[in-house]
Design an enzyme around this catalytic site. Sequence first.
Site, PDB file in Angstrom:
ATOM      1  N   ASP A 230      22.484  -1.876 -10.211  1.00  0.00           N
ATOM      2  CA  ASP A 230      21.351  -0.898  -9.736  1.00  0.00           C
ATOM      3  C   ASP A 230      20.593  -1.613  -8.690  1.00  0.00           C
ATOM      4  O   ASP A 230      20.801  -2.869  -8.466  1.00  0.00           O
ATOM      5  CB  ASP A 230      20.542  -0.635 -10.843  1.00  0.00           C
ATOM      6  CG  ASP A 230      19.622   0.625 -10.809  1.00  0.00           C
ATOM      7  OD1 ASP A 230      19.413   1.141  -9.553  1.00  0.00           O
ATOM      8  OD2 ASP A 230      19.179   1.205 -11.634  1.00  0.00           O
TER       9      ASP A 230
HETATM   10  C1  BGC Z   1      17.825   3.979 -10.031  1.00  0.00           C
HETATM   11  C2  BGC Z   1      18.998   4.260  -9.661  1.00  0.00           C
HETATM   12  C3  BGC Z   1      19.166   4.916  -8.381  1.00  0.00           C
HETATM   13  C4  BGC Z   1      18.803   3.857  -7.469  1.00  0.00           C
HETATM   14  C5  BGC Z   1      19.170   4.121  -5.989  1.00  0.00           C
HETATM   15  C6  BGC Z   1      17.175   3.119  -9.047  1.00  0.00           C
HETATM   16  O1  BGC Z   1      15.829   2.890  -8.682  1.00  0.00           O
HETATM   17  O2  BGC Z   1      17.772   3.257 -11.249  1.00  0.00           O
HETATM   18  O3  BGC Z   1      19.595   5.283 -10.773  1.00  0.00           O
HETATM   19  O4  BGC Z   1      20.598   5.304  -8.133  1.00  0.00           O
HETATM   20  O5  BGC Z   1      17.707   3.432  -7.591  1.00  0.00           O
HETATM   21  O6  BGC Z   1      18.186   4.941  -5.522  1.00  0.00           O
END
Ligand code: BGC
Length: 829
Positions: A230
């Site tokens: 993530d």
């Molecule tokens: C989230 C993800 C997301 C990523 C990119 C993170 O804060 O947990 O679900 O895909 O950011 O935006």
Amino acid sequence: MAPAPETDRIEKLLDRMTLAEQVSLMSGEDFWNLPAIERLGIGALRVTDGPNGARGGGSFVDGVRSAAFPTGIALGATWNPELVERIGAALAEETRDKGARVLLGPTINLQRGPLNGRNFECYSEDPVLTAELAVAYVTGLQSRGVAATLKHFAANESEIRRTVNSSDVDERTLRELYLLPFERAVRQAGAWAVMSAYNRVNGIHAADHRWLLTEVLRQDWGFDGVVMSDWFGLHSTVEGAVAGLDLEMPGPPIQRGEKLIAAVENGQVPRDTVRAAARNVLRLLQRTGGLDDLTSRREVENERPATRALIREAAAEAMVLLKNNGALPLPEGVRVAVIGPNARTARIMGGGSAQLNAYRRVSVWDGLAEALGGERLTFAPGCDNHRFQPVLEGKFRCEWFDNQSLSGEPIHIEPVSKIDRMMDAMPDGIDPLRHSCRISGSFTTPEAGRWRFGLHATGRARLSLDGEVVVEAWEGWRRGRTYFEEGCDPVTAERDLAAGQRLGLVFEFATKPTYNLHFHAFQAGAGRVSGAPEIEAAAEIAARADLTLVCVGRSAEWDTEGWDLPDMRLPGAQDALVEAVAARARRVIVLLQTGGPVEMPWLDSVDAVMQAWYPGQEAGDAIADVLTGRRGPGGRLPQSFPARLTDAPTMIGDDSVYPGRDGHVSYAEGLEIGYRHHAARDIAPLFPFGFGLDYTGFEIGAPALETRGNGHVTVRVPVTNIGERPGNEVVQVYVAPAPAPLPRPKFELKGFAKLALAPGEAGIAEIALGPRDFAYFNSTVQRWQIEAGNYELRIGASAQQFSSVINVELNADTWAVDSSRSCPGAWCS
Ligand code: BGC
């Protein structure tokens, strides 16, 4: 045997790559792209959020527009894998429009409790419902050559201190609940990518978790795709790489790049590990058609009528009719008072990384005006439901400084139309992480009264009116719960102002070091404070109409990534508004829009309640379709609605269970989440899992059972639409287990079928189960087990209402986690 040509091609490319080139594929180049390797003709892989649309690489607020689909919980409420598969296919086109090959979704964590800020993004509290829909979504998306990314792996069920807290979960609970949707989306739909969670799992960061990423995902389930972190969720160079985390996101690399090359050279990370990760990335490029594509693709807008129609259809299929004393569908010719803060502002999606700049946002008011004629409608807001004040808009001038103290001459000046930025493009010469800016203009009060000004920001911020600082988080900035825990809590101040008063306005912002997510954002707003007179005005309008629709709920400010909800009540004065309106109106329908359960203290005073969730860009039209009876309310609850917060499984008065203590969240309730909890503790929910009314009626006949060997059974249930309208019935099969040496939930959903039937039409709901649907996981011997004995199949229309029970006698059986037999029945026979 010679390797398949595509495998051969990848191996040859890997042979030709230097270590540095292989390592370069293990991190992003920027926020959404991997680097290309032009020397070898290897294209760059682009990803996009996800999951209810494809936002593209720009601003969260103002980026290139795209289609907004119903959010996860709304898809959960459809109980319709066929529909979700079509949505997956449509999302593939959206992803391509944004030049991307990988969509960051679906979100398939479970609704462990009702307060998770991302409750709206998840499908359900139940792993089987989640798994069925995940398989459909992944199948649809990948059928068009776009990769799905299963997220967040694993045990990411809260947003509180999400990057440090450890979800402490026993293996059986993981395997039976939280891992199941991932397992099925990998084994059954062949998902091409997985995103590791931010949190730790049993003390180890998910991105460093060898057991999760290699033993379970690759060895037990046979995953051969890419595991990415993530965003900023990788905290190690060596551990993550050897655990099997292929890709650090975003870029440029923080943990990898030169550091990883050094770790390989000094023997801490095997070369084969790097080669395996690079291979996985190349395979993903190949699968999505990007291996040889060196063109840089533009993001385009391309609104498709067919996609609009699909979103509208899905939104109606997600709506759950919770109560109806005959008020719905709306009678012909009725005059409707449309009341509430969600009436004229379309609530189409939740907040956080799932948000995007939608092609359109149809409000309930607009949808009803179109369906009934505006002259039949009256309106009063009654109250607001803000978490933040409405964004300040106007003709402003923004000065940018290349320092953090607004000093010297601005290096760029531009006009801006609002005080709201998040991940927007930066002017040339401005470092996104080190800058300051000043936005100036004026604010004219549209109405006299008490005005509340507010701001929140990831850095120091202050708002001045006529030279006086009114709200400040400058000296007083404290880390709070906005912007994914990078921002301060909202700060507000109130002023009494006359109508038409024009005040000079200056907003200033200066960056400061970030914590985990390296970005900056701010927002400032102003709203008139409402109170008893506004509620009274709404009740007055309601009293004059034939029927009142009260549009209450939350918004993307509340149901958002980055924080958990403080309680399960409607925010602000909305409960009081419903009570006041119900006391005066002839008939009252409550239209709820939330990303999860809410308490309903007014339930007995109203005639009907419809839950519409956040149903995507066509919201108001879809809501009007269902209110007028053009379509039936097709949804069933994918999550139990407890009567009060303290009835929820995580709210047992122990903060180690929720929200966590000393960096640990104990999943001590084990398997007893959602309806399992209500059944185990005999706590009646306000509305049970699986529940939903229709405008028509159904007769569910006697089920027939076909057995095909131990644990393989098919149930066929005759269903007849005995009403006068078309409608949907969802036949649900819950398994109540034979006695076992380990405690088991009283019953668990193991299969379901949704039938759409015309008036008088009969159909057969066919539900196939397999050995996994009867088994539990015995972690001591690391095997799935079926105890010999009698199992009940409880067939019904919710987790509380069973129309029949059939008995199935099974022999004892057991098998290992990596056995192909460990997949649930319908997909392993
Ligand atoms: C989230 C993800 C997301 C990523 C990119 C993170 O804060 O947990 O679900 O895909 O950011 O935006």
